[in-house]
Design a protein around this motif. Structure first.
Motif, short mmCIF file in Angstrom:
data_model
loop_
_atom_site.label_atom_id
_atom_site.label_comp_id
_atom_site.label_asym_id
_atom_site.label_seq_id
_atom_site.Cartn_x
_atom_site.Cartn_y
_atom_site.Cartn_z
N ASN A 231 2.00 15.64 8.93
CA ASN A 231 1.19 14.51 9.38
C ASN A 231 1.43 13.31 8.48
N ILE A 232 2.01 12.28 9.02
CA ILE A 232 2.29 11.07 8.25
C ILE A 232 1.26 9.97 8.52
N ALA A 233 0.33 10.24 9.43
CA ALA A 233 -0.65 9.23 9.84
C ALA A 233 -1.43 8.61 8.67
N PRO A 234 -1.85 9.39 7.65
CA PRO A 234 -2.65 8.80 6.58
C PRO A 234 -1.97 7.67 5.81
N THR A 235 -0.64 7.61 5.85
CA THR A 235 0.06 6.55 5.11
C THR A 235 0.89 5.64 6.02
N PHE A 236 1.05 5.99 7.28
CA PHE A 236 1.93 5.26 8.18
C PHE A 236 1.38 3.87 8.48
N PHE A 237 2.14 2.81 8.12
CA PHE A 237 1.77 1.42 8.34
C PHE A 237 0.39 1.07 7.78
N GLN A 238 0.05 1.68 6.68
CA GLN A 238 -1.24 1.39 6.03
C GLN A 238 -1.07 0.22 5.06
N LEU A 239 -0.79 -0.96 5.61
CA LEU A 239 -0.56 -2.15 4.81
C LEU A 239 -1.81 -3.03 4.81
N ASP A 240 -2.00 -3.79 3.73
CA ASP A 240 -3.20 -4.61 3.60
C ASP A 240 -2.82 -5.98 3.05
N PHE A 241 -2.35 -6.87 3.93
CA PHE A 241 -1.96 -8.21 3.51
C PHE A 241 -3.17 -9.04 3.09
N GLY A 242 -4.26 -8.93 3.88
CA GLY A 242 -5.46 -9.70 3.59
C GLY A 242 -6.04 -9.36 2.23
N GLY A 243 -6.17 -8.07 1.97
CA GLY A 243 -6.72 -7.64 0.69
C GLY A 243 -5.83 -8.00 -0.48
N LEU A 244 -4.51 -7.96 -0.23
CA LEU A 244 -3.55 -8.26 -1.29
C LEU A 244 -3.74 -9.68 -1.82
N PHE A 245 -3.83 -10.63 -0.91
CA PHE A 245 -3.90 -12.02 -1.34
C PHE A 245 -5.32 -12.49 -1.66
N SER A 246 -6.24 -11.51 -1.72
CA SER A 246 -7.56 -11.83 -2.26
C SER A 246 -7.53 -11.74 -3.78
N HIS A 247 -6.46 -11.15 -4.31
CA HIS A 247 -6.27 -11.08 -5.76
C HIS A 247 -5.70 -12.39 -6.27
N ALA A 248 -5.74 -12.57 -7.58
CA ALA A 248 -5.12 -13.74 -8.20
C ALA A 248 -3.63 -13.74 -7.90
N LEU A 249 -3.04 -14.93 -7.76
CA LEU A 249 -1.66 -15.05 -7.32
C LEU A 249 -0.66 -14.51 -8.35
N LEU A 250 -0.90 -14.74 -9.64
CA LEU A 250 0.05 -14.36 -10.67
C LEU A 250 0.32 -12.86 -10.71
N PRO A 251 -0.72 -12.00 -10.68
CA PRO A 251 -0.46 -10.56 -10.65
C PRO A 251 0.34 -10.13 -9.42
N VAL A 252 0.09 -10.76 -8.28
CA VAL A 252 0.82 -10.43 -7.05
C VAL A 252 2.30 -10.78 -7.22
N ILE A 253 2.56 -12.01 -7.72
CA ILE A 253 3.94 -12.45 -7.93
C ILE A 253 4.64 -11.56 -8.94
N THR A 254 3.94 -11.23 -10.03
CA THR A 254 4.52 -10.38 -11.07
C THR A 254 4.95 -9.03 -10.51
N ALA A 255 4.07 -8.41 -9.72
CA ALA A 255 4.37 -7.10 -9.15
C ALA A 255 5.54 -7.19 -8.17
N ILE A 256 5.55 -8.22 -7.32
CA ILE A 256 6.62 -8.37 -6.33
C ILE A 256 7.97 -8.56 -7.02
N ILE A 257 8.02 -9.48 -7.99
CA ILE A 257 9.27 -9.77 -8.70
C ILE A 257 9.76 -8.54 -9.44
N THR A 258 8.84 -7.83 -10.07
CA THR A 258 9.23 -6.63 -10.83
C THR A 258 9.83 -5.58 -9.92
#
Length: 434
Positions: free
Chosen positions: A222-249
């Protein structure tokens, strides 16, 4: 059909050799089927779903490599990147695992944009020949260390490494396997590494290291628990610098782990052309980037090209046919996961250690009498095992090479992209420290 698709004669190989190479590579990296879920489950992800996602993403990525680039490299969620996902991004930065998967997807898209642009060839072609040789030698030490640590011959506690208890259990079995495989190689037995893995696994049964499963099928898939479990809205509720740092890394580590593995392993196997480049290496990069995007959607951390591909290459694999074999075995592992689990890490560790021996020979191609070359190459080789990171080894090598040439006034000897890549690595280190 195989000849038409994979051009076996042109690559001086056979179907049998490719199959043996593929099987060898699979068993050398099969540990990821169980290790990856154990890492990501600590971030709150469903372990069984992650296992299915691991196998599917590995199969898809490896098939892309096989048919797009026709090279014998396998892909799967990368070690180190899964640890960064769990312990840094989720536990350290406070992102949920859904948001972390979104970060992985974005990093994969950025990697893909670079891979399909003219930069894809320049990234590989801009690396000086001496650093290509150093990357190969460094990867050899890195994967040897993976084998030594995984088997328990070497232990790491409180930031110190020490000799483990080598008189019993997995460490002893690894030493036995190392001797068996080494003797087979000395006698030039075809398929020595694969034979060594099988024999070592069998010897591990009476020793209690090899575990025979009670069932041969998974109770549920069963792959349902993780399949397309993306959260764009919640991601960009965080400060921008940590998001950029994680993406670049994620992007930089994935990119240079892949470039390093492709170049280093191909260099060791004599697969580079007369200009020192890997034919269709650009397409292998594209396949890797697509696999990362697919893996994030399925529910796993960054998919990357595995250095364990070198075990199959050492057995003679030279085309994408061996990658097809690896992909098929990953798909079968979904249904027959316990079979993959029969092979203990103590049986694959000797293969990794011996491949390290093979790859270290690249160091003889380096002009150690020229310190402009010697220091960057040494840092490249040393930092991979000592920092436990292929990308850090590449980063230290690139930065030191560029700086030494600059201070020597030899600006024209530095490819333009080396300036850019060195700056990117410096930026990554600065961002990761913030």
């Amino acid at each position: 059909m195989f000849e038409k698709v994979f051009k076996l004669k042109e690559h001086n190989t056979t179907v049998r050799t490719e199959i043996i190479g593929g099987i060898t590579t699979f068993f050398a990296m099969a540990y990821i089927i169980f290790v990856n879920p154990s890492y990501l489950s600590q971030a709150g992800m469903d372990s069984n779903a992650v296992m299915v996602a691991t196998c599917l993403s590995a199969a898809i990525g490896t098939l892309l490599t096989a048919f797009m680039a026709n090279v014998p490299f396998a892909q799967a969620p990368g070690m180190g990147l899964n640890a960064f996902f769990t312990f840094t991004v989720c536990m350290g930065m406070g992102f949920t695992w859904q948001q972390a998967l979104t970060i992985v997807l974005i990093s994969g898209v950025l990697f893909l944009i670079i891979a399909v642009s003219p930069l894809r060839k320049k990234i590989i072609n801009s690396i000086p020949a001496c650093l290509k040789s150093a990357i190969g030698a460094g990867i050899g030490l890195f994967i040897a260390l993976v084998g030594l640590l995984g088997s328990g011959i070497i232990t790491a506690n409180n930031n110190l490494v020490d000799l483990g208890n080598i008189t019993a259990g997995a460490p002893l079995l690894t030493i036995i396997g190392l001797i068996i495989t080494g003797v087979l190689l000395a006698w030039k037995v075809k398929g020595a590494i694969f034979i060594g893995i099988i024999v070592t696994t069998l010897i591990g049964i009476p020793m209690g290291v090899t575990t025979i499963p009670e069932t041969l099928t998974m109770s549920s898939i069963n792959i349902a628990p993780t399949f397309f479990q993306l959260d764009f809205g919640g991601l960009f509720s965080h400060a921008l610098l940590p998001v950029i740092t994680a993406i670049i890394t994620f992007m930089i580590v994935d990119m240079f782990d892949t470039v390093g593995t492709l170049i280093g392993t191909a260099e060791s196997a004599g697969m580079l052309d007369e200009k020192g480049n890997l034919p269709k290496g650009d397409k292998a990069l594209i396949a890797d980037a697509i696999a990362t995007c697919v893996g994030a959607c399925l529910g796993t951390s960054t998919v990357t090209t595995f250095v364990e591909s070198s075990t199959g290459i050492s057995e003679g694999a030279r085309t994408g046919l061996s990658s097809v074999v690896v992909a098929i075995l990953f798909l079968l592992a979904i249904l027959l996961a316990p079979i993959a689990g029969i092979i203990p890490s103590a049986a694959t560790a000797p293969a990794l250690i011996i491949v390290g021996v093979f790859m270290l020979k690249n160091a003889v191609k380096i002009d150690w009498s020229d310190f402009e070359v010697a220091l960057p190459c040494f840092l490249t080789i040393a930092m991979m095992p000592f920092a436990y990171s292929i990308s850090d080894g590449i980063g230290f090598g690139f930065i030191s090479f560029t700086l030494i040439k600059m201070f020597r006034g030899k600006f024209k000897e530095i490819p333009v992209l080396m300036y850019i890549l060195s700056a990117l690595f410096i930026a990554m280190y600065i961002l990761s420290a913030l």
